[in-house]
Design a protein around this motif. Structure first.
Motif, PDB file in Angstrom:
ATOM      1  N   ALA A 120       9.287  54.585  25.075  1.00 22.10           N
ATOM      2  CA  ALA A 120       8.081  53.906  24.580  1.00 22.10           C
ATOM      3  C   ALA A 120       6.866  54.827  24.657  1.00 22.10           C
ATOM      4  O   ALA A 120       6.064  54.928  23.710  1.00 22.10           O
ATOM      5  CB  ALA A 120       7.829  52.621  25.375  1.00 22.10           C
ATOM      6  N   VAL A 121       6.711  55.529  25.793  1.00 23.52           N
ATOM      7  CA  VAL A 121       5.583  56.452  25.954  1.00 23.52           C
ATOM      8  C   VAL A 121       5.721  57.622  24.981  1.00 23.52           C
ATOM      9  O   VAL A 121       4.761  57.995  24.282  1.00 23.52           O
ATOM     10  CB  VAL A 121       5.504  56.965  27.408  1.00 23.52           C
ATOM     11  N   TYR A 122       6.936  58.206  24.926  1.00 22.23           N
ATOM     12  CA  TYR A 122       7.174  59.363  24.063  1.00 22.23           C
ATOM     13  C   TYR A 122       6.933  59.014  22.591  1.00 22.23           C
ATOM     14  O   TYR A 122       6.279  59.766  21.854  1.00 22.23           O
ATOM     15  CB  TYR A 122       8.613  59.857  24.269  1.00 22.23           C
ATOM     16  N   ASN A 123       7.474  57.860  22.157  1.00 25.77           N
ATOM     17  CA  ASN A 123       7.334  57.479  20.742  1.00 25.77           C
ATOM     18  C   ASN A 123       5.886  57.135  20.378  1.00 25.77           C
ATOM     19  O   ASN A 123       5.462  57.341  19.239  1.00 25.77           O
ATOM     20  CB  ASN A 123       8.267  56.317  20.424  1.00 25.77           C
ATOM     21  N   ALA A 124       5.112  56.620  21.336  1.00 21.77           N
ATOM     22  CA  ALA A 124       3.691  56.371  21.073  1.00 21.77           C
ATOM     23  C   ALA A 124       2.980  57.688  20.792  1.00 21.77           C
ATOM     24  O   ALA A 124       2.178  57.808  19.856  1.00 21.77           O
ATOM     25  CB  ALA A 124       3.055  55.657  22.257  1.00 21.77           C
ATOM     26  N   LEU A 125       3.318  58.696  21.585  1.00 20.69           N
ATOM     27  CA  LEU A 125       2.731  60.017  21.362  1.00 20.69           C
ATOM     28  C   LEU A 125       3.203  60.614  20.036  1.00 20.69           C
ATOM     29  O   LEU A 125       2.427  61.263  19.315  1.00 20.69           O
ATOM     30  CB  LEU A 125       3.098  60.958  22.512  1.00 20.69           C
ATOM     31  N   LEU A 126       4.475  60.354  19.703  1.00 17.32           N
ATOM     32  CA  LEU A 126       5.033  60.884  18.464  1.00 17.32           C
ATOM     33  C   LEU A 126       4.333  60.292  17.239  1.00 17.32           C
ATOM     34  O   LEU A 126       4.061  61.002  16.258  1.00 17.32           O
ATOM     35  CB  LEU A 126       6.537  60.602  18.410  1.00 17.32           C
ATOM     36  N   ARG A 127       4.051  58.969  17.294  1.00 16.22           N
ATOM     37  CA  ARG A 127       3.334  58.347  16.170  1.00 16.22           C
ATOM     38  C   ARG A 127       1.939  58.996  15.998  1.00 16.22           C
ATOM     39  O   ARG A 127       1.495  59.234  14.874  1.00 16.22           O
ATOM     40  CB  ARG A 127       3.158  56.840  16.401  1.00 16.22           C
ATOM     41  N   ALA A 128       1.251  59.266  17.107  1.00 15.18           N
ATOM     42  CA  ALA A 128      -0.071  59.913  17.036  1.00 15.18           C
ATOM     43  C   ALA A 128       0.052  61.310  16.451  1.00 15.18           C
ATOM     44  O   ALA A 128      -0.790  61.747  15.651  1.00 15.18           O
ATOM     45  CB  ALA A 128      -0.703  59.960  18.429  1.00 15.18           C
ATOM     46  N   HIS A 129       1.098  62.015  16.840  1.00 20.25           N
ATOM     47  CA  HIS A 129       1.351  63.365  16.317  1.00 20.25           C
ATOM     48  C   HIS A 129       1.589  63.322  14.806  1.00 20.25           C
ATOM     49  O   HIS A 129       1.058  64.161  14.058  1.00 20.25           O
ATOM     50  CB  HIS A 129       2.555  63.963  17.037  1.00 20.25           C
ATOM     51  N   GLU A 130       2.360  62.353  14.345  1.00 20.48           N
ATOM     52  CA  GLU A 130       2.664  62.227  12.917  1.00 20.48           C
ATOM     53  C   GLU A 130       1.408  61.947  12.096  1.00 20.48           C
ATOM     54  O   GLU A 130       1.300  62.362  10.938  1.00 20.48           O
ATOM     55  CB  GLU A 130       3.699  61.128  12.708  1.00 20.48           C
ATOM     56  N   LEU A 131       0.457  61.250  12.718  1.00 17.34           N
ATOM     57  CA  LEU A 131      -0.805  60.937  12.036  1.00 17.34           C
ATOM     58  C   LEU A 131      -1.839  62.065  12.198  1.00 17.34           C
ATOM     59  O   LEU A 131      -2.962  61.944  11.700  1.00 17.34           O
ATOM     60  CB  LEU A 131      -1.385  59.628  12.587  1.00 17.34           C
ATOM     61  N   LYS A 132      -1.421  63.132  12.896  1.00 23.67           N
ATOM     62  CA  LYS A 132      -2.310  64.282  13.146  1.00 23.67           C
ATOM     63  C   LYS A 132      -3.597  63.872  13.877  1.00 23.67           C
ATOM     64  O   LYS A 132      -4.693  64.353  13.582  1.00 23.67           O
ATOM     65  CB  LYS A 132      -2.647  65.002  11.836  1.00 23.67           C
ATOM     66  N   LEU A 133      -3.455  62.976  14.819  1.00 25.67           N
ATOM     67  CA  LEU A 133      -4.604  62.510  15.599  1.00 25.67           C
ATOM     68  C   LEU A 133      -4.912  63.493  16.724  1.00 25.67           C
ATOM     69  O   LEU A 133      -4.040  64.240  17.174  1.00 25.67           O
ATOM     70  CB  LEU A 133      -4.328  61.122  16.171  1.00 25.67           C
ATOM     71  N   LYS A 134      -6.152  63.457  17.178  1.00 25.85           N
ATOM     72  CA  LYS A 134      -6.584  64.368  18.237  1.00 25.85           C
ATOM     73  C   LYS A 134      -6.607  63.712  19.612  1.00 25.85           C
ATOM     74  O   LYS A 134      -6.599  64.409  20.627  1.00 25.85           O
ATOM     75  CB  LYS A 134      -7.974  64.935  17.918  1.00 25.85           C
TER      76      LYS A 134
END
Length: 599
Positions: free
Chosen positions: A524-538
């Motif tokens: 859950a933690v890893y995938n939350a970070l992955l979604r942010a990465h996919e959106l190119k968020l800072k």
């Protein structure tokens, strides 16, 4: 009349250009009056300057060099009838090709109607008018006459100029003065040569046969030493401190006494400009405007009238709300070391600069509603607060504005208290206590259930703050994809929240620890970070997923969060994510993460 019986000012009145002291812009080798009179000509002019600066002495030059008849009249003695007689004489001379110059002393003493008598005669060339005045010509001379004359500005004589005149006078009078007495007389004369010579005449009559000391002058003339260097600093200090103490009575007293003792009004005006920024600052921004306007008034009006302008400003500054926040901001900035300017703030004026990243990522605030939330300071100074407004006057309003714009620095409603900060491979990881619905990260994480029904806990708070649009979008996702498996994460918009997105991470319900809860929380933690990465968020801010109503032990969750974050950074070295925040509103969870989280 013998030489000794002549007034000293007549004995020393300049007879040629070389005899003048001061006013080099007028009498010097390149001076306009010198160049003009050397040709035998003269133009109609107003000689404007303070008393004793050499205006009346110009008459002797005019008599010597002007190719024509020169007549002297004084407005304090002669009336309109005498002036008209001279004007008639000028008309007659002009018929024969001759010129007449009228030297009119103290023209400001004529009223407007009397001055108008001169206008047509100056315009026709019946006379060349040279008039003196100590009053501002813009106000003292009627516009019709002023427009036909050139203004020659006479400056106040400096102490060095006056000392030259004093030395010459004492030689003529054979007067012996101590050096301290000489300096005192010069200071006492306040730039006025006539006052200097009158004082010397009195001293000469009293001390013909002895060397005059400073004590002798004090006995004869009173406090001629007057405004010493020490008293200058004492009175100036008392004046400033009285304004700072909001006492207009004391401030006006010290101000007026400084002027009476010979202080330069421009010095006082400058001090009030400084005071307006140093001691009033943004508590009343109008204070600086008034102080600057007062300085301009002093230059235009001069003494004695400009004293009113000074007093008005001193009273305003005394009663203005006080804040030294501008001064403290200046001092704080001066204490900080020079750091490199962030690349995105540099101006990419060449292609090479663009290749090096200059200006990359800069967002023009006017294209985004007037404000773009980003760190404009050098990276090493990111957390510095340089300007700290006081809760007084207009600064109270500025403080509220700063709380809305920069809550993390100024304690606004959305401010989160940073309890711990770590760095791992260039990424900031912060443990903060605060309301996740008020976080200004690019995305916040919602601790969701499989059906994305956001009823209670963090999920309910997010929907209440962001609006029903978050629940509606979540419902559509479930309708299209079915329930969201535990450990997965999906993205919706953020509604009215300050974040751009809400990442809904489905954490496990604690069932004793033997049903894969650790692995599911990790996912859950890893995938939350992955979604942010996919959106190119800072930036991303997440709560301690599953440790609330889902019952996952908080101490156990800390290690899982740490591993998931480290693994994500290791496996995505190119991620745009710069900041990962673990944000919880309760003290217990925050304290556990603060003490036990590590990377």
């Amino acid at each position: 009349m013998s030489i000794s019986e002549k007034p000293l000012n007549e004995l020393l009145r300049p007879k040629d250009f070389e005899d003048f002291v001061g006013q080099d812009h007028i009498f010097g080798d390149k001076g306009i009056l010198r160049r003009t009179l050397k040709t035998g000509n003269m133009f109609s002019s107003i000689l404007y300057g303070p008393p004793g600066s050499g205006k009346t002495s110009v008459f002797s030059l005019l008599k010597r060099y002007f190719n024509g008849e020169v007549v002297y009249l004084s407005s304090t003695v002669h009336g309109v009838s005498e002036i008209k007689n001279v004007l008639k004489r000028g008309e007659q001379l002009r018929k024969y090709g001759k010129k007449l110059l009228l030297f009119l002393d103290e023209i400001h003493r004529l009223n407007k109607n009397q001055q108008m008598v001169l206008v047509s005669h100056v315009e026709r060339g019946d006379i060349v008018l040279v008039a003196t005045t100590t009053e501002n010509p813009s106000f003292a001379i009627v516009p019709a006459l002023l427009s036909r004359c050139r203004i020659l500005y006479f400056k106040k004589l400096s102490d060095e100029d006056l000392m030259k005149i004093l030395k010459k006078a004492t030689r003529v009078l054979k007067l012996d003065l101590e050096e301290t007495a000489e300096k005192a007389i010069v200071k006492h004369s306040e730039g006025d040569a006539r006052k200097l010579l009158n004082t010397l005449e009195i001293v000469h009559q009293a001390f013909k046969n002895k060397r005059a000391t400073l004590e002798d002058l004090e006995t004869l003339l009173g406090n001629v030493s007057g405004y010493t260097k020490e008293s200058h600093y004492d009175f100036a200090s008392a004046f400033i401190k009285s304004m700072r103490g909001s006492d207009p009575n004391a401030a006006v007293y010290y101000l007026v006494k400084m002027i009476e003792m010979g202080e330069d009004p421009r010095f006082i005006a400058r001090r009030m400009i400084i005071f307006a920024s140093e001691d009033v600052g943004l508590a009343d921004p109008n204070a600086l405007h008034i102080a600057v306007s007062t300085s301009i008034a002093v230059e235009h009006v001069g003494l004695p009238e400009c004293l009113m302008n000074l007093v008005e400003c001193a009273i305003y500054l005394s009663l203005a709300p006080k804040s030294n926040s501008v001064y403290l901001a200046m001092k704080k900035a001066q204490e900080l070391l020079v750091e490199d300017v962030p690349l995105f703030l540099r101006n990419p004026v060449t292609e090479e600069m663009k290749k090096r990243g200059y200006g990359e990522g800069y967002l023009y605030p006017h294209d985004f509603g007037g404000f773009v939330k980003t760190n404009y300071l050098p990276e090493k100074l990111k957390g510095e607060v340089i300007f700290q407004p006081k809760r007084v006057g207009f600064e109270e309003e500025l403080f509220e504005r700063l709380k809305r714009l920069w809550p993390e620095k100024y304690g606004g409603e959305s401010m989160a208290e940073v309890r711990k900060e770590l760095e791992y491979k260039g990424k900031k990881i912060r443990i903060v206590k605060g309301d996740i619905t008020r976080e200004e990260a690019d995305a916040i994480v919602n601790a969701a259930n499989e059906y994305l029904k956001h009823g209670g806990g963090v999920a309910g708070a997010i929907v209440r703050a962001g609006g029903s649009v978050i629940q509606e979008e979540s419902d559509r996702i479930v309708q299209e994809r079915g329930r969201i498996p535990t450990g997965e994460a999906v993205v919706t918009g953020a509604g009215k929240l300050k974040a751009k997105y809400v990442i809904h991470a489905v954490g496990p319900v604690w069932r004793g620890g033997s049903h894969g809860e650790d692995e599911l929380l990790y996912k859950a933690v890893y995938n939350a970070l992955l979604r942010a990465h996919e959106l190119k968020l800072k930036s991303i801010s997440m709560p301690a997923i599953s440790t609330g109503i889902f019952g996952f032990p908080k101490e156990r969750a800390v290690g899982i969060f740490s591993k998931a974050i480290k693994d994500f950074i290791d496996q995505h070295p190119d991620t745009a994510l710069e900041e990962i925040r673990i944000c919880n509103i309760d003290e217990e969870t925050t304290k556990i993460f603060e003490e036990k989280f590590s990377v």
